[in-house]
Structures are given as structure tokens and as C-alpha cells.
Enzyme design. Structure first.
Site, short mmCIF file in Angstrom:
data_model
loop_
_atom_site.label_atom_id
_atom_site.label_comp_id
_atom_site.label_asym_id
_atom_site.label_seq_id
_atom_site.Cartn_x
_atom_site.Cartn_y
_atom_site.Cartn_z
N SER A 240 34.64 48.85 33.57
CA SER A 240 34.66 49.29 34.96
C SER A 240 33.25 49.20 35.51
O SER A 240 32.32 48.85 34.79
CB SER A 240 35.18 50.73 35.05
OG SER A 240 34.23 51.58 34.44
N LYS A 241 33.14 49.55 36.78
CA LYS A 241 31.85 49.41 37.47
C LYS A 241 30.70 50.13 36.76
O LYS A 241 29.57 49.68 36.83
CB LYS A 241 31.98 49.97 38.90
CG LYS A 241 32.52 48.93 39.85
CD LYS A 241 32.12 49.27 41.27
CE LYS A 241 32.90 48.41 42.26
NZ LYS A 241 33.96 49.13 42.91
N ARG A 242 31.03 51.24 36.08
CA ARG A 242 29.89 51.96 35.48
C ARG A 242 29.29 51.19 34.30
O ARG A 242 28.22 51.54 33.82
CB ARG A 242 30.30 53.39 35.12
CG ARG A 242 31.09 53.52 33.88
CD ARG A 242 31.67 54.91 33.72
NE ARG A 242 32.84 54.84 32.88
CZ ARG A 242 32.80 54.81 31.57
NH1 ARG A 242 31.66 54.87 30.94
NH2 ARG A 242 33.91 54.72 30.87
N HIS A 243 29.95 50.13 33.83
CA HIS A 243 29.36 49.30 32.77
C HIS A 243 28.48 48.19 33.34
O HIS A 243 27.92 47.40 32.61
CB HIS A 243 30.46 48.64 31.93
CG HIS A 243 31.29 49.63 31.17
ND1 HIS A 243 32.58 49.91 31.53
CD2 HIS A 243 31.02 50.38 30.09
CE1 HIS A 243 33.07 50.82 30.68
NE2 HIS A 243 32.14 51.12 29.81
N GLY A 244 28.38 48.11 34.66
CA GLY A 244 27.63 47.03 35.29
C GLY A 244 28.57 46.26 36.20
O GLY A 244 29.67 46.73 36.50
#
Ligand code: GLU
Length: 463
Positions: A240-244
Site C-alpha cells: 500500500s501507499k505507506r510502503h512507498g
């Protein structure tokens, strides 16, 4: 049989890198089998589909060089055909009108929830006479899903998967407003497009069972299925977005080369022994569905960076100049002169050695343009003693020919006379010349910049 596969994104946002990998796997499978790879834009959700998302998908696929063998199909344009098939099933007694009101459906959901069961339609109109239909209610068409026995699908990635038929309720095929549902449209399109293998994310595995029954009811050949595990982040959670960045396009803007991204996506969940660097032609030669892993792959930025660095080093210098030029010009907010471009091109061998992305390459190329500033770390090297050293060195350099070899000789000689190490001279000199503590070979940089420019850069810091 000619292999025909498709990538079928819904244009509700950018192209997710997981979807880009699905497209790549489809593409490689088609090429490996001398088949055709097609693109279908699943734009039936009129509220969430946007032309911008369609554009973004086209752009990302073009960047990655995943080119469809036929014109793309837009699913919504075929809705009449989908509706026609729903009516065919109705005529054949394989589907039926359902007049349930929203309230009745709500009660069914609540009852299921109270019994700890997943929400499902209870089949109340399955065998009911249409003459008992309430007046003024527009019906939906539901599929008469087989309820006896079970269905086993031999998935090319997941292996044998069995689901009891009574787990599947009678899904809606055609809504009350006459629009087809995803489940129907997908089957009709895949059939009409002659799709032989459906390769997609394993979030669609349960849909395969519903779709299988629709194929059978229509007496159509059922394609083979291959459901690929999703991509997870380094921590094991769904990417998801929090991984980049999760958008394929963003990687282009971050300075990744398409071939590096493709190589990386290929290695996410697919392997050929221990090979890491795999060219497109090797990928086509080696790609089989059987070598796709069954467990989720983990997205690893370090691996991607290393691969990108490799492909940058392998790249032609002129191409690297062309790719980094817009980034440099954007950084400097100016157009580079021919002379500046040539200096960068001459220095490209040294520059590309270190760069992991085009952004890093562009940044390091700034040393060939005059407008640089000294950062804190490099400023610290400009001590009074080092400045004295540089002052003496200027005299030597002004009578030296500016080629890599003579510059090296001159510096070694100078260090010897000054009874110091080459590194002691090179460190402040590098700062004076490049404004940085790290750069390609100093002799190479100075030779490319030439005597006049190099001396003026040193003079700038010694005065
Ligand atoms: N449109 C679906 C999606 O974006 C894919 C459907 C399919 O591949 O069958 O997830």
C-alpha cells in the site's frame, strides 16, 4: 490452439505496480507461446471510471513497452451484447427475473449476519412464477447458479481449488436499469475475444468459480485460470501507499528505467533459478505459469535500486543524456548550452558508475555546470591550511596540460613535494572543483572541464 490472453484493468486510478506485473506476465506468456496479448479497459463502473485513469494506464503500459497486439477494447461499449447474453440465459431457463425489493434484500443480509453467515441472496424468485411479480417493480436478472455438488478448478498457479456450489448464491447478471454486472461482462468479453488463459491477481480467485458456471451455462469453452499472489511490502503486509509509491508511473518520475522496472516486476513472484538480470528476450524464452510462486512476493526497494543501477551502467551515454536532460533543466530552471551538454556527455562514463536512478544521475551531472553551491560537508574541508595548499597547487596546474594522465602526475608530484598524501590534496581540490565530497574521478572531471574552468573554480574558493 493459439494462446490469447488479456490484461483487464478498471480505469479508476493510476496503474498499480501489481497490475503492471499482471500485464507483464500476460504479455510474456503470450510472447512465449507465439500468442496474442490484448488489452481491455473495464470501464463499466461509470461513476469511478475516468478518462484520466485510462490515459494513465495507457501511458504506464507504453513506458514499460507492454504493447497490445490488437486495438484495446472498452468494455462499456459492449454493454448491449452483455445484456443480450443475459436474456439468452433467461430464455434458456438458466437465469430468472428477481423482483426483490431493497428492503427484502436488507432483511436477507441481516438474517445471514445474525446466523454468522456471509450475506447471500436466498433464491426466493428462483422458482417463483413471474405472474406473482409485484407491479411497478423493475426486476433484475439473476443467474441460476448450480447448487448441488462442488466445482474444482485446476488453477495453473494455485493448483486444484474446490468450492462447494451451494456457497455461491444466484448473482445478478443484469441490473434493474438494464446495465450488466462485472461478472457477466467479463465472461462475455473473454469469450468473444477468444481468451484462452486468464492470468490475474488472486483476489479474483473466488470470481473464477462464479464465472466458470456462466461459461458452462452458455456451453462455452472455459479458459484456463492462473491466479497470481498479490505483492506485499517488505513487512509482509499487502502493498500500500505507506510502503512507498504504488503507481507504476511514479517510478518513471523517480528516475527508474523501464527495462529495470520490467526486470524487477518479473522477478517479483517469478523466477528462473538464481538469475537476477533477465533481458526481455530471455524472459520471453523462459516464462511459464508453472514457475510463478504461490506465496506473495515482497517488494524490495533495495533490489529495485540495484537493478536500476545495473541498467543505467549498461545504457548508452547519449540515451542517458537525453533522459536526464529534462531533469537537469528542471533542477536548474534553465536550458543547457551545447557546451554544457557535451561536458555531461563526456563525463557520462564516470557519472553513470554511481547512479542508482536518473534523478541521482542528473544531480551528479550538475558538477559540469557552473551553478553549484558547496554543501556543509564539503565546506568543512576548506580549512585555512587546505586553502593554502590549493593556492600553491593553482600555480602548478596553470603550467600543466589538462589530460587525465598529466593531471594525475602533477597531483602526485605536488603531494610528494608537500610531503603529504594524494588524498589530502584531492579532497579539498574535489570540493573546489565539484562542490562535493563525492564525484567521479577528479582527473576525469578536470580534464573535461578544461584548464580555464577548473582554475577559475579553484580561484573562487581560495580568494
Ligand atoms: N477489472 C478487474 C480489475 O481491475 C480485472 C478483471 C479480470 O482480470 O478478470 O481488477
Amino acid at each position: 490452439m493459439t494462446v490469447r490472453v488479456r490484461f483487464a484493468p478498471s480505469p479508476t486510478g493510476f496503474l498499480h505496480i501489481g497490475s503492471a506485473r499482471t500485464a507483464l506476465f500476460n504479455y510474456l506468456f503470450a510472447k512465449h507461446n507465439n500468442g496474442k496479448y490484448l488489452l481491455r479497459i473495464e470501464d463499466t463502473d461509470r461513476e469511478r471510471s475516468t478518462p484520466e485513469a485510462v490515459e494513465a494506464i495507457f501511458k504506464s503500459l507504453e513506458w514499460l513497452g507492454i504493447k497490445a497486439d490488437e486495438e484495446p477494447i472498452f468494455q462499456f461499449s459492449r454493454y448491449q451484447r452483455h445484456a443480450e447474453v443475459a436474456h439468452e440465459l433467461l430464455k434458456a431457463g438458466k437465469a430468472y427475473y428477481c423482483y426483490c425489493s431493497p428492503e427484502e434484500l436488507q432483511t436477507m443480509r441481516e438474517e445471514a449476519a445474525a446466523n454468522g453467515k456471509p450475506p447471500r441472496y436466498n433464491g426466493m424468485w428462483r422458482d417463483r412464477d413471474a405472474s406473482t411479480a409485484p407491479s411497478g417493480v423493475k426486476p433484475v436478472i439473476r443467474f441460476k447458479s448450480p447448487q448441488d455438488d462442488s466445482l474444482t478448478i485446476n488453477d495453473r498457479v494455485q493448483g486444484e481449488v474446490t468450492v462447494k456450489n451451494n456457497q455461491l448464491d444466484d448473482m445478478v447478471l443484469l441490473r434493474a436499469d438494464g446495465t450488466p454486472t462485472y461478472m457477466l461482462s467479463v465472461v462475455v468479453d473473454d469469450h468473444d475475444m477468444g481468451i484462452t488463459h486468464i492470468i490475474r491477481g488472486d483476489d479474483h480467485l473466488t470470481n473464477a468459480f462464479r464465472q466458470h458456471h456462466i461459461y458452462k451455462a452458455l456451453a462455452w469453452d472455459v479458459p484456463e485460470f492462473a491466479h497470481i499472489p498479490l505483492i506485499h511490502g517488505a513487512d509482509g503486509a499487502k502493498l500500500s501507499k505507506r510502503h512507498g509509491a504504488t503507481s507504476a508511473d511514479v517510478y518513471k518520475d523517480l528516475g527508474y528505467l523501464a527495462e529495470a522496472m520490467k526486470n524487477y516486476l518479473l522477478r517479483l513472484g517469478w523466477g528462473h533459478g538464481d538469475d537476477e538480470i533477465i533481458s526481455e528476450s530471455q524472459a520471453i524464452e523462459w516464462f511459464t505459469l508453472e514457475s510463478i510462486g504461490r506465496s506473495p512476493a515482497r517488494f524490495d526497494m533495495v533490489k529495485l535500486n540495484n537493478l536500476n543501477g545495473h541498467y543505467i551502467r549498461q545504457s548508452d551515454n547519449q540515451r542517458l543524456l537525453e533522459l536526464s536532460l529534462p531533469i537537469i533543466e528542471e533542477m536548474l530552471k534553465k536550458t543547457l548550452s551545447l557546451h554544457e551538454k557535451n561536458s555531461i556527455l563526456k563525463g557520462m562514463n564516470g557519472l553513470k558508475e554511481r547512479a542508482k536512478t536518473l534523478l541521482e544521475l542528473a544531480d551528479s551531472a550538475l558538477i559540469y555546470i557552473r551553478t553549484f553551491s558547496h554543501d556543509e560537508k564539503s565546506q568543512a574541508l576548506l580549512t585555512p591550511e587546505n586553502i593554502d595548499l590549493l593556492k600553491k597547487l593553482v600555480k602548478k596546474l596553470s603550467i600543466t596540460e589538462f589530460s587525465e594522465n598529466t593531471l594525475e602526475d602533477c597531483l602526485r608530484n605536488f603531494a610528494e613535494v608537500e610531503q603529504t598524501k594524494l588524498g589530502q590534496v584531492a579532497a579539498p581540490l574535489r570540493v573546489a572543483i565539484t562542490g562535493r565530497t563525492v564525484s567521479p574521478s577528479l582527473f576525469e572531471v578536470m580534464a573535461i572541464l578544461g584548464k580555464e574552468e577548473s582554475l577559475s573554480r579553484i580561484e573562487r574558493v581560495v580568494v
